[in-house]
Design an enzyme around this catalytic site. Sequence first.
Site: not given
Ligand code: ADP
Ligand code: MG
Ligand code: MG
Length: 955
Positions: A511, A160, A846, A688, A823, A842, A158, A929, A909, A393, A79, A632, A149, A844
């Site tokens: 999510h 953290m 495992n 084998r 092996e 070869s 979601g 290989y 293998c 991203r 981010k 085998r 953030r 092996g």
């Molecule tokens: P996650 O990693 O869970 O996506 P984010 O840090 O991206 O969490 O935050 C989730 C949401 O919070 C963002 O998609 C955005 O809508 C809102 N948000 C984060 N920072 C700002 C900001 N500076 N201004 C307005 N909204 C924000």
């Molecule tokens: Mg064996």
């Molecule tokens: Mg986000």
Amino acid sequence: MAKKRRTAVKTKKLAVSVSPPRSSARKRTASRKPLSASGRLTVSARRTTRRTNVPQYVYFFGAGKADGDRSMKDLLGGKGSGLAEMTDAGLPVPPGFTITTEVCNLYYENNCTVPGAVDDEMLKRLRQLEKAANASFGSVERPLLLSVRSGSKFSMPGMMDTILNLGLNDSMANALGRRTGNARFAFDSYRRFIQMFGNVVLEISKDAFEDELDTVKRVHGVSLDTELSEGALREVVSAYKEVIREKTGRGFPEDPLRQLRLARDAVFRSWNNPRAKEYRRIYNIPDHIGTAVNVQLMVFGNMGDRSATGVGFTRNPATGAKEFYGEFLINAQGEDVVAGIRTPQPIRELEQLMPAAYALLRRITSRLERHYKDVQDFEFTIQDERLFMLQTRSGKRTAHAAIRIATDLVDERVVTTKEALRLIDAGSLSQLLAPIFDSKAWCKIPVVTRGLPASPGAASGQVVFTAEDAVRWASEGKQVVLVRKETVPDDIHGMYVAEGVLTATGGMTSHAAVVGRQMGKPSVVGATEIQVDETTKRLKIGEHQLGEGDELSFDGLSGEVKVGLVSSQPSEIIQVVAGNLAPEDSDIYKRFNRVMKWADRVRRLGVRANADQPDQANIAYAFGARGIGLCRTEHMFFGEQRIPMVRRMILAGTEEERRKALKELLPLQREDFYGVFKAMRGGPVTIRTIDPPLHEFLPKREELRVEIARLEAKGSRSRKLPGKRKLLQRVEQLHEFNPMLGHRGVRLGITYPEITEMQSRAIIEAAAQLVKEGLPVVPEIMIPLVSDVRELVHQKAVVDRVAKTVMIEQGVTVDYLIGTMIEVPRGAMTANAIAEVSDFFSFGTNDLTQLAFGFSRDDATKFLKLYQDRKIIARDPFASLDEIGVGALVEMGVRLGRGVKPKLKLGVCGEHAGDPDSVRFFDKVGLDYVSAAPYQVPVARLAAAQAVLEAETED
Ligand code: ADP
Ligand code: MG
Ligand code: MG
């Protein structure tokens, strides 16, 4: 991106000027920054002169310039680096700063406190931010609100925490209301802030707040958050504060700076919350990399009807179709869109509502896609019709989408074929081979409801309502589908084991949808007609009432839901491979095939398959295997009519008797080998000699004892009795305390050379037959479990003698090789001696893993999970090669073997040939290989190509 792109000749300006939120007076530079005509973002040359020895812990971004850039994901998180890159490119990004991932580690090393020096640096950046925003943190005259953030190197959707509207307290909320002329907005922000702060920092459950919110809504007779008046929101705020006082015994912290420090530390803490840890375990994300904290100026999507917040993708992440894709909510903030509280609007509708902001968003995001050369998953907020980018991203996608996107981007000349290969997660390819519903069976059952098709695939199973139940039922071997009102990140372990996930609320970016796609888990979300009661474990769909354990099916590609179980059928690609569908009738097959061909052009490693039967060999060939790395032979003994012959061979009291039994097996084995050779159309086939302990073919000792006791109890007249007693006697003789380390592999071949003789004869006779038919064939005879060269010398003599005889009998010459599996650790350690008499090795891996660790493959599951939880080992070494230990043995084998024979043919293998990380290692140590399970062959082909491409970028 090249740092010197400033030279771009023709530059286009952003069509819409972007001004900062009202709290800031200065025009941001965003509108002045050019986008090059090529559509690439222009970035100023590296600007920091800060090249002192003092490490930098806080990186600023704002006013069109950033300390960091896209190359700094390790330090700034995904981010943070994205925000920096977008800022540098002149895109409208609210200013802020990133506290590095290093600080996360410092925080933990330092007794869960941020060192004073880092705190000082943060305060400096905060001053810089105040300047950029022309506002002042904690001031009622010029209020400055922040978002705090999380963001690690790898996106963990979601998992953290993030806190918005930080800096508010009673007087600040009133001031914000006065200054914006919108007190409703101010108190809406305030209540959100208290809830997020209460939940994330003070660790009070969300429900405690939700209950209060529901009460106020009820009292005021409204159902949506947006319908709450300013007065009602003030009530919510007081109720929330009461919750906090009640749960913590203290008041809500009013001091903004204190709020900031507490929030920052809580985000560092969220790196180690249980769901984040579970997520990292599933996706093999290392624990030590930590999260960054991004502190950023707030912009507001909840200011009224001219404001909105949303998320989107530059292409459809489920199918890969080239369509602008996303969702937004008017008058909303942050998590509202993804949390499934209100069902969001499709992004197309933004075009009518706010055409200018929409057009700008489209331009920016398609430029981001070209710039990053990959599909972008972005987050934005519109404040009073002004667009702000909050995140970008690479978008997570299904394997279907990955293939489609890669081929489309090549056709659009956005990426080269090599670049395209790197856009596909090799491990995810197996999703393409997953079954789909049998269309006939599917059509017979009526659709009971429809939801959003969030992640493709067929899901059919018994309904469970909680993640815990899913885990429990699945561990009992049942197929379950997880049905939830909405999934929260805590459900991840349940989603993992379920056949599929169905939710009542949430959009395509909820999510459940995001995680489902990534796992390749069929998911249908936002099925608004279903009523789920998780406490009573009831599900109502129209007139259908379902409870736990009832059968339900749904299709993640169409979104259709049906009551009952439906059988599935092979995926399109499998149908083509099996010859039941013409390649030209399958778009996905054609694209898949193109990608595979690109991979073949790049890879250095050969790819073979482990296959024992002609039909498996045919599938493997169709998937692109050009050789068998492991056939085998004992698997060929397991066929139903063969077991009695094998038993006779084992039970034989004399060599003569044994030879008689082997004679019966000979033609069957010869036929098998003939079929396998033919399937490989002249490619090398490694066969084998028999490996498993003999008792595997015999009845269980305990069962026999019980049976005999029963017969004896009935009276001794039973005619079966003597035979059974004799069998038991032999079973007792063959019984081993530790069969894995017992009489198996080459040890069997040495005790009963007639078995090796029979197998060699079958191989050479089959090959001779092909030679006579004018077909090429190269059998490679492989002796398993060799730990000393003399074992191999012994077996080689047997094979060579038989081969010579057969060739004379048949009157043809057969080119064959003799080699061994490496092996057993001692085999690797003495590989120089072994190489003297070996045409190939070869590995092996495992058994090599089993013997290097001293972990029994069959029993290790009992403690491996605990070992991973305790961080004693990072990954299951049977799934992904332990490079440090087992890998060292492989390297030793390579080095010693090639020291004697520079051209010694080397392969692997083990199961590891289907694991992309392991394949990278095998490429690095110079094997010729890898040999994978037939369905893993595409994974190995792509992973082998990616290994080369990665090595190229490293040097
Ligand atoms: P996650 O990693 O869970 O996506 P984010 O840090 O991206 O969490 O935050 C989730 C949401 O919070 C963002 O998609 C955005 O809508 C809102 N948000 C984060 N920072 C700002 C900001 N500076 N201004 C307005 N909204 C924000
Ligand atoms: Mg064996
Ligand atoms: Mg986000």
